[in-house]
Motif scaffolding. Structure first.
Motif, PDB file in Angstrom:
ATOM      1  N   MET A 199       0.889  -1.106   0.038  1.00 57.63           N
ATOM      2  CA  MET A 199       0.012   0.176  -0.175  1.00 57.63           C
ATOM      3  C   MET A 199       0.811   1.223  -0.052  1.00 57.63           C
ATOM      4  SD  MET A 199      -2.646   1.215   2.912  1.00 57.63           S
ATOM      5  CE  MET A 199      -1.295   1.622   3.966  1.00 57.63           C
ATOM      6  N   ASN A 200       0.707   2.316  -0.705  1.00 58.29           N
ATOM      7  CA  ASN A 200       1.108   3.336  -0.941  1.00 58.29           C
ATOM      8  C   ASN A 200       0.895   4.347   0.405  1.00 58.29           C
ATOM      9  OD1 ASN A 200       2.667   2.810  -3.253  1.00 58.29           O
ATOM     10  ND2 ASN A 200       0.757   3.721  -4.457  1.00 58.29           N
ATOM     11  N   VAL A 201       1.736   4.941   0.950  1.00 62.98           N
ATOM     12  CA  VAL A 201       1.529   5.746   2.112  1.00 62.98           C
ATOM     13  C   VAL A 201       1.912   7.176   1.860  1.00 62.98           C
ATOM     14  CG1 VAL A 201       1.181   3.794   3.711  1.00 62.98           C
ATOM     15  CG2 VAL A 201       3.609   4.896   3.376  1.00 62.98           C
ATOM     16  N   ALA A 202       1.400   8.124   2.835  1.00 63.40           N
ATOM     17  CA  ALA A 202       1.927   9.360   2.930  1.00 63.40           C
ATOM     18  C   ALA A 202       1.957   9.924   4.269  1.00 63.40           C
ATOM     19  CB  ALA A 202       0.930  10.280   2.102  1.00 63.40           C
ATOM     20  N   LYS A 203       2.537  10.946   4.449  1.00 62.21           N
ATOM     21  CA  LYS A 203       2.596  11.400   5.881  1.00 62.21           C
ATOM     22  C   LYS A 203       1.801  12.892   5.748  1.00 62.21           C
ATOM     23  CE  LYS A 203       5.383  10.186   8.741  1.00 62.21           C
ATOM     24  NZ  LYS A 203       5.138   9.620  10.299  1.00 62.21           N
ATOM     25  N   ILE A 204       1.077  13.128   6.949  1.00 59.94           N
ATOM     26  CA  ILE A 204       0.484  14.259   7.181  1.00 59.94           C
ATOM     27  C   ILE A 204       0.962  14.712   8.622  1.00 59.94           C
ATOM     28  CG2 ILE A 204      -1.726  15.618   7.371  1.00 59.94           C
ATOM     29  CD1 ILE A 204      -2.959  13.620   5.747  1.00 59.94           C
ATOM     30  N   GLY A 205       1.904  15.568   8.704  1.00 59.49           N
ATOM     31  CA  GLY A 205       2.720  15.875   9.932  1.00 59.49           C
ATOM     32  C   GLY A 205       3.245  14.565  10.435  1.00 59.49           C
ATOM     33  N   SER A 206       2.732  13.847  11.587  1.00 55.59           N
ATOM     34  CA  SER A 206       3.233  12.648  12.083  1.00 55.59           C
ATOM     35  C   SER A 206       2.419  11.449  12.010  1.00 55.59           C
ATOM     36  CB  SER A 206       3.601  12.711  13.775  1.00 55.59           C
ATOM     37  OG  SER A 206       2.103  12.911  14.406  1.00 55.59           O
ATOM     38  N   LEU A 207       1.334  11.728  11.241  1.00 56.54           N
ATOM     39  CA  LEU A 207       0.163  10.884  10.798  1.00 56.54           C
ATOM     40  C   LEU A 207       0.588  10.156   9.601  1.00 56.54           C
ATOM     41  CD1 LEU A 207      -3.014  13.007  11.449  1.00 56.54           C
ATOM     42  CD2 LEU A 207      -1.952  11.323  12.953  1.00 56.54           C
ATOM     43  N   GLU A 208       0.565   8.977   9.522  1.00 50.73           N
ATOM     44  CA  GLU A 208       0.841   8.003   8.165  1.00 50.73           C
ATOM     45  C   GLU A 208      -0.576   7.451   7.755  1.00 50.73           C
ATOM     46  OE1 GLU A 208       4.289   5.183   7.666  1.00 50.73           O
ATOM     47  OE2 GLU A 208       2.589   3.713   8.084  1.00 50.73           O
ATOM     48  N   VAL A 209      -0.739   7.814   6.742  1.00 55.71           N
ATOM     49  CA  VAL A 209      -2.366   7.462   6.023  1.00 55.71           C
ATOM     50  C   VAL A 209      -1.755   6.960   4.542  1.00 55.71           C
ATOM     51  CG1 VAL A 209      -3.040   9.739   7.364  1.00 55.71           C
ATOM     52  CG2 VAL A 209      -2.193   9.768   4.924  1.00 55.71           C
ATOM     53  N   SER A 210      -2.806   6.465   4.312  1.00 56.95           N
ATOM     54  CA  SER A 210      -3.079   5.807   2.809  1.00 56.95           C
ATOM     55  C   SER A 210      -2.725   7.097   1.899  1.00 56.95           C
ATOM     56  CB  SER A 210      -4.184   4.940   2.364  1.00 56.95           C
ATOM     57  OG  SER A 210      -5.566   5.776   2.691  1.00 56.95           O
ATOM     58  N   ALA A 211      -2.309   6.726   0.646  1.00 56.80           N
ATOM     59  CA  ALA A 211      -1.594   8.112  -0.184  1.00 56.80           C
ATOM     60  C   ALA A 211      -2.990   8.535  -0.557  1.00 56.80           C
ATOM     61  CB  ALA A 211      -1.043   7.384  -1.290  1.00 56.80           C
ATOM     62  N   GLN A 212      -4.038   7.866  -0.677  1.00 55.67           N
ATOM     63  CA  GLN A 212      -5.362   8.442  -1.174  1.00 55.67           C
ATOM     64  C   GLN A 212      -6.507   7.948   0.246  1.00 55.67           C
ATOM     65  OE1 GLN A 212      -8.822   7.215  -4.505  1.00 55.67           O
ATOM     66  NE2 GLN A 212      -6.420   7.141  -4.944  1.00 55.67           N
ATOM     67  N   GLY A 213      -7.139   9.086   0.453  1.00 54.26           N
ATOM     68  CA  GLY A 213      -7.951   8.965   1.604  1.00 54.26           C
ATOM     69  C   GLY A 213      -9.468   8.868   0.986  1.00 54.26           C
TER      70      GLY A 213
END
Length: 319
Positions: free
Chosen positions: A1-15
């Motif tokens: 799964m591709n992931v991204a960072k929003i600040g310290s939050l790790e999320v899926s690259a697409q929400g």
């Protein structure tokens, strides 16, 4: 799964943006909406976005029911505005967060935004209230939605801002001039809502009479006709690549290093959107798309006039 960072939050690259599940674009079927949310989780979506104002709390309640038993796998974001109290009464961040926690049936919300900056409440006061709730553990990150560059700087000077959420797509590129560079300078994550232009870039539009898009200037007949001439480029790229216009449009947003949050009620559209993460656009294709949708060229405002007053001013339309 591709992931991204929003600040310290790790999320899926697409929400996943849940707004449309609460009758904003016509009547929504709750059972179908929950099935779609469950399928999103199964696909690998970990980032879900809602707000107190979507269906007057209905959206948070619906999402809360859908994530029951799987909450620990997910990053949940919600939003509030001070003006939700009615009859001029201002809602505090604490009041809003406590209500969101109850509706979502969680003990912490990972990211909580000020949905719109209130002209009667200094933005530093708003984020200061959210910072206190963050320090108490009721929320994770503090966010802003549709803030101007000066508002974002002021807020970030008061307390670290985790994310800015603003509209961003091929037909809404205003943030590229000042906002996106600023988020990168300050280390603030950028979340792109309406990355498919409220469905227009994927070839969709209002069907039901109570679809809110019917009052949006960009969905009036003359604007649709003018903007559809630009959409032909997306359709051409999609045909060339053997993918859908929605996938091309989302792949372009993903290429900008931001986190898009497309929303849909239907599993087939969800799966189509999710597959955009496998598409890589070369520089020539990106340039081709951007030439068809230069900043400021889209015909029609993003919102009706009374709502436009609460978003940063766009660049003048191109001739």
């Amino acid at each position: 799964m591709n992931v991204a960072k929003i600040g310290s939050l790790e999320v899926s690259a697409q929400g996943f943006g849940a707004m449309g599940l609460s009758h904003v674009y016509g009547q929504a079927d709750e059972a179908e909406s929950i099935r779609t949310l469950h399928r999103a989780i199964d696909l690998g979506v970990t980032f879900f976005d809602t707000a107190t104002g979507y269906g007057n709390g209905h959206n948070e309640d619906l999402l809360g029911r859908a994530i029951a038993g799987r909450r620990d796998e997910l990053v949940i974001a919600s939003k509030f505005t001070h003006g939700q109290g009615g009859e001029g009464r201002k809602v505090s961040a604490r009041e809003a967060v406590e209500a969101s926690l109850r509706r979502l049936n969680v003990d912490r919300i990972d990211l909580y935004y000020l949905h719109r900056v209130d002209p009667e409440v200094p933005v530093t006061e708003s984020v200061g209230q959210l910072a206190q709730l963050r320090d108490e553990g009721k929320i994770g990150g503090v966010g802003l939605s549709e803030a101007s560059a000066s508002q974002l700087r002021a807020a970030h000077g008061e307390t670290p801002i985790t994310a800015l959420q603003s509209e961003y797509s091929l037909w809404t590129r205003d943030v590229e001039a000042e906002i996106l560079p600023l988020t990168r300078e300050l280390g603030i994550g950028f979340v792109a809502y309406s990355p498919l232009g409220r469905g227009f870039l994927a070839g969709a539009g209002p069907v039901e009479d109570n679809d809110r898009r019917r009052i949006h200037p960009r969905f009036q007949d003359e604007a649709v006709a003018a903007n559809a001439r630009r959409r032909v480029t997306i359709e051409g790229v999609a045909e060339r690549l053997g993918v859908t216009p929605a996938q091309v449009s989302l792949a372009w947003v993903l290429s900008k290093g931001v986190v898009p949050i497309p929303g849909t009620r239907h599993i087939r559209h969800l799966e189509d959107n999710w597959a955009a993460g496998t598409i890589s656009l070369d520089d020539e294709t990106v340039a081709e798309l951007e030439a068809a949708f230069p900043r400021g060229a889209t015909v029609g405002d993003r919102y009706p006039a009374e709502q436009m007053a609460f978003v940063p001013a766009a660049e003048p339309a191109l001739s």
